[in-house]
Design a protein around this motif. Structure first.
Motif, mmCIF file in Angstrom:
data_model
loop_
_atom_site.group_PDB
_atom_site.id
_atom_site.type_symbol
_atom_site.label_atom_id
_atom_site.label_comp_id
_atom_site.label_asym_id
_atom_site.label_seq_id
_atom_site.Cartn_x
_atom_site.Cartn_y
_atom_site.Cartn_z
ATOM 1 N N GLY A 80 23.407 28.930 40.881
ATOM 2 C CA GLY A 80 24.701 28.248 40.955
ATOM 3 C C GLY A 80 25.471 28.365 39.645
ATOM 4 N N TYR A 81 24.747 28.249 38.544
ATOM 5 C CA TYR A 81 25.375 28.378 37.224
ATOM 6 C C TYR A 81 25.970 29.772 37.054
ATOM 7 C CZ TYR A 81 25.914 28.367 32.155
ATOM 8 O OH TYR A 81 26.425 28.457 30.879
ATOM 9 N N GLN A 82 25.246 30.784 37.504
ATOM 10 C CA GLN A 82 25.733 32.166 37.403
ATOM 11 C C GLN A 82 26.983 32.365 38.260
ATOM 12 O OE1 GLN A 82 24.415 34.457 35.141
ATOM 13 N NE2 GLN A 82 26.361 35.423 35.684
ATOM 14 N N TRP A 83 26.988 31.745 39.444
ATOM 15 C CA TRP A 83 28.167 31.841 40.323
ATOM 16 C C TRP A 83 29.395 31.295 39.595
ATOM 17 C CZ3 TRP A 83 31.740 28.502 42.515
ATOM 18 C CH2 TRP A 83 32.468 28.980 43.600
ATOM 19 N N LEU A 84 29.229 30.176 38.880
ATOM 20 C CA LEU A 84 30.335 29.591 38.128
ATOM 21 C C LEU A 84 30.711 30.454 36.925
ATOM 22 C CD1 LEU A 84 29.371 25.800 38.193
ATOM 23 C CD2 LEU A 84 31.398 26.826 39.247
ATOM 24 N N LYS A 85 29.711 30.994 36.248
ATOM 25 C CA LYS A 85 29.982 31.831 35.066
ATOM 26 C C LYS A 85 30.820 33.046 35.422
ATOM 27 C CE LYS A 85 27.575 32.817 31.389
ATOM 28 N NZ LYS A 85 26.516 33.280 30.469
ATOM 29 N N ASP A 86 30.619 33.572 36.623
ATOM 30 C CA ASP A 86 31.385 34.736 37.078
ATOM 31 C C ASP A 86 32.856 34.394 37.312
ATOM 32 O OD1 ASP A 86 29.070 36.222 37.010
ATOM 33 O OD2 ASP A 86 28.704 36.112 39.169
ATOM 34 N N ARG A 87 33.160 33.091 37.424
ATOM 35 C CA ARG A 87 34.513 32.666 37.771
ATOM 36 C C ARG A 87 35.193 31.798 36.719
ATOM 37 N NH1 ARG A 87 31.375 33.460 41.887
ATOM 38 N NH2 ARG A 87 32.205 34.191 43.886
ATOM 39 N N CYS A 88 34.404 31.200 35.833
ATOM 40 C CA CYS A 88 34.944 30.172 34.939
ATOM 41 C C CYS A 88 34.635 30.464 33.469
ATOM 42 C CB CYS A 88 34.359 28.802 35.294
ATOM 43 S SG CYS A 88 34.679 28.309 36.999
ATOM 44 N N SER A 89 35.525 30.011 32.594
ATOM 45 C CA SER A 89 35.322 30.181 31.152
ATOM 46 C C SER A 89 34.591 28.986 30.544
ATOM 47 C CB SER A 89 36.673 30.365 30.454
ATOM 48 O OG SER A 89 37.523 29.255 30.735
ATOM 49 N N THR A 90 34.636 27.851 31.218
ATOM 50 C CA THR A 90 34.035 26.615 30.714
ATOM 51 C C THR A 90 33.290 25.926 31.856
ATOM 52 O OG1 THR A 90 35.882 26.348 29.183
ATOM 53 C CG2 THR A 90 34.527 24.405 29.587
ATOM 54 N N ILE A 91 32.049 25.463 31.578
ATOM 55 C CA ILE A 91 31.239 24.871 32.655
ATOM 56 C C ILE A 91 30.657 23.526 32.239
ATOM 57 C CG2 ILE A 91 29.182 25.172 34.112
ATOM 58 C CD1 ILE A 91 29.672 28.208 33.933
ATOM 59 N N PHE A 92 30.797 22.557 33.134
ATOM 60 C CA PHE A 92 30.178 21.238 33.018
ATOM 61 C C PHE A 92 29.073 21.152 34.077
ATOM 62 C CE2 PHE A 92 34.344 20.804 31.230
ATOM 63 C CZ PHE A 92 34.256 19.809 30.262
ATOM 64 N N VAL A 93 28.072 20.339 33.820
ATOM 65 C CA VAL A 93 26.977 20.191 34.792
ATOM 66 C C VAL A 93 26.685 18.718 35.007
ATOM 67 C CG1 VAL A 93 24.603 20.793 35.384
ATOM 68 C CG2 VAL A 93 25.950 22.366 33.975
ATOM 69 N N THR A 94 26.531 18.340 36.275
ATOM 70 C CA THR A 94 26.136 16.974 36.613
ATOM 71 C C THR A 94 25.082 17.009 37.708
ATOM 72 O OG1 THR A 94 26.920 14.785 37.295
ATOM 73 C CG2 THR A 94 27.980 16.668 38.334
ATOM 74 N N GLY A 95 24.277 15.955 37.773
ATOM 75 C CA GLY A 95 23.249 15.911 38.804
ATOM 76 C C GLY A 95 22.651 14.531 38.935
ATOM 77 N N LEU A 96 22.144 14.264 40.132
ATOM 78 C CA LEU A 96 21.541 12.972 40.456
ATOM 79 C C LEU A 96 20.026 13.097 40.479
ATOM 80 C CD1 LEU A 96 21.679 10.039 41.754
ATOM 81 C CD2 LEU A 96 21.663 11.232 43.965
ATOM 82 N N SER A 97 19.335 12.143 39.853
ATOM 83 C CA SER A 97 17.878 12.071 39.918
ATOM 84 C C SER A 97 17.244 13.358 39.370
ATOM 85 C CB SER A 97 17.465 11.793 41.375
ATOM 86 O OG SER A 97 16.098 11.502 41.470
ATOM 87 N N MET A 98 16.466 14.090 40.183
ATOM 88 C CA MET A 98 15.946 15.367 39.690
ATOM 89 C C MET A 98 17.092 16.341 39.415
ATOM 90 S SD MET A 98 13.058 17.966 41.243
ATOM 91 C CE MET A 98 14.113 18.776 42.462
#
Length: 251
Positions: A80-98
């Motif tokens: 998923g991170y790679q999918w965003l890297k291919d499209r975006c210059s800046t990336i934030f990450v959020t997640g619940l629990s695990m």
């Protein structure tokens, strides 16, 4: 391992194409993308590009999950991170629990991540450490710990003991490297959580090396806060945090 069971309705991965700012949103252990979709949709509405991957073995059947490893789960968010890297210059990450654990994992592996937003993230769950000794193949469900009686999480109705061993490995790996995280962090924690002890979030706050870190306490939600009464607070505060981080960078 190819997956034998169909993906449950509502547990599909989701993607929203927006501007050059990307947000990865990760669901948690035995859960599904359903728990993060409202956040993903809100971030997409704000103009951001959003990726909500389905962790391998999740959103199908608990027997499927039993055959996956924590490396499968880290690979799912890396994809998923790679999918965003291919499209975006800046990336934030959020997640619940695990998903919060995986958020911390990604920040350790990718220091270029702009900022992280862990929500009731897990790095040390004593009850899970003890569960490893149990001889049974499956334990009771841990999903849908929600204060709002009108809401149900789409999660497995059993927890594979083998999967508990895997999340314990992941938590230990992430916990010992928390000091490596230097990016800004917004940490959400529910005061009452029947799955992940709230002191996990305090440990994260203490151990990460981020100069800019803030904790927001959720008073009216249990573990699955993203579907609970405090969901609007999470969305609102996350969007403000992202805007603040981006403005700080622009200065």
């Amino acid at each position: 391992m190819s997956e034998r069971y169909p993906v449950l309705e509502g547990a599909e991965p989701f993607y929203f194409e927006g501007n050059s700012i990307g947000i990865l949103v990760s669901h948690g252990f035995t859960g599904s993308t359903q728990s993060m979709r409202p956040l993903g949709e809100a971030y997409a509405k704000a103009g951001y590009t959003v990726c909500g991957p389905r962790l391998k073995g999740h959103g199908t059947h608990y027997e499927e999950m039993e055959g996956t490893t924590y490396e499968d789960w880290t690979a799912s968010v890396e994809e998923g991170y790679q999918w965003l890297k291919d499209r975006c210059s800046t990336i934030f990450v959020t997640g619940l629990s695990m998903g919060g654990t995986l958020t911390l994992y990604l920040a350790q592996k990718h220091p270029e991540i702009k900022a992280i937003i862990p929500i009731n993230a897990a790095v040390d769950i004593p009850t899970m450490a003890g569960a490893q000794q149990i001889q049974a193949r499956f334990l009771d469900a841990i999903g849908s710990d929600i204060k709002n009686p009108a809401v149900t999480e789409l999660a497995y109705d059993k927890t594979p003991v083998q999967s508990i061993k895997e999340i314990n490995k992941l938590m230990a790996l992430v916990r010992q490297n928390l000091h490596e995280i230097k990016c800004p962090a917004l940490v959400f924690v529910s005061t009452e959580d029947h799955v992940v002890p709230p002191d996990n979030s305090r440990l994260i706050m203490d151990e990460i090396s981020s100069e800019h870190k803030k904790m927001i306490v959720l008073e009216n939600s249990y573990h699955v806060a993203t579907l609970d009464h405090d969901q609007p607070i999470i969305i609102d505060q996350t969007l403000k945090f992202i805007e603040h981080v981006l403005n700080q960078t622009a200065v």
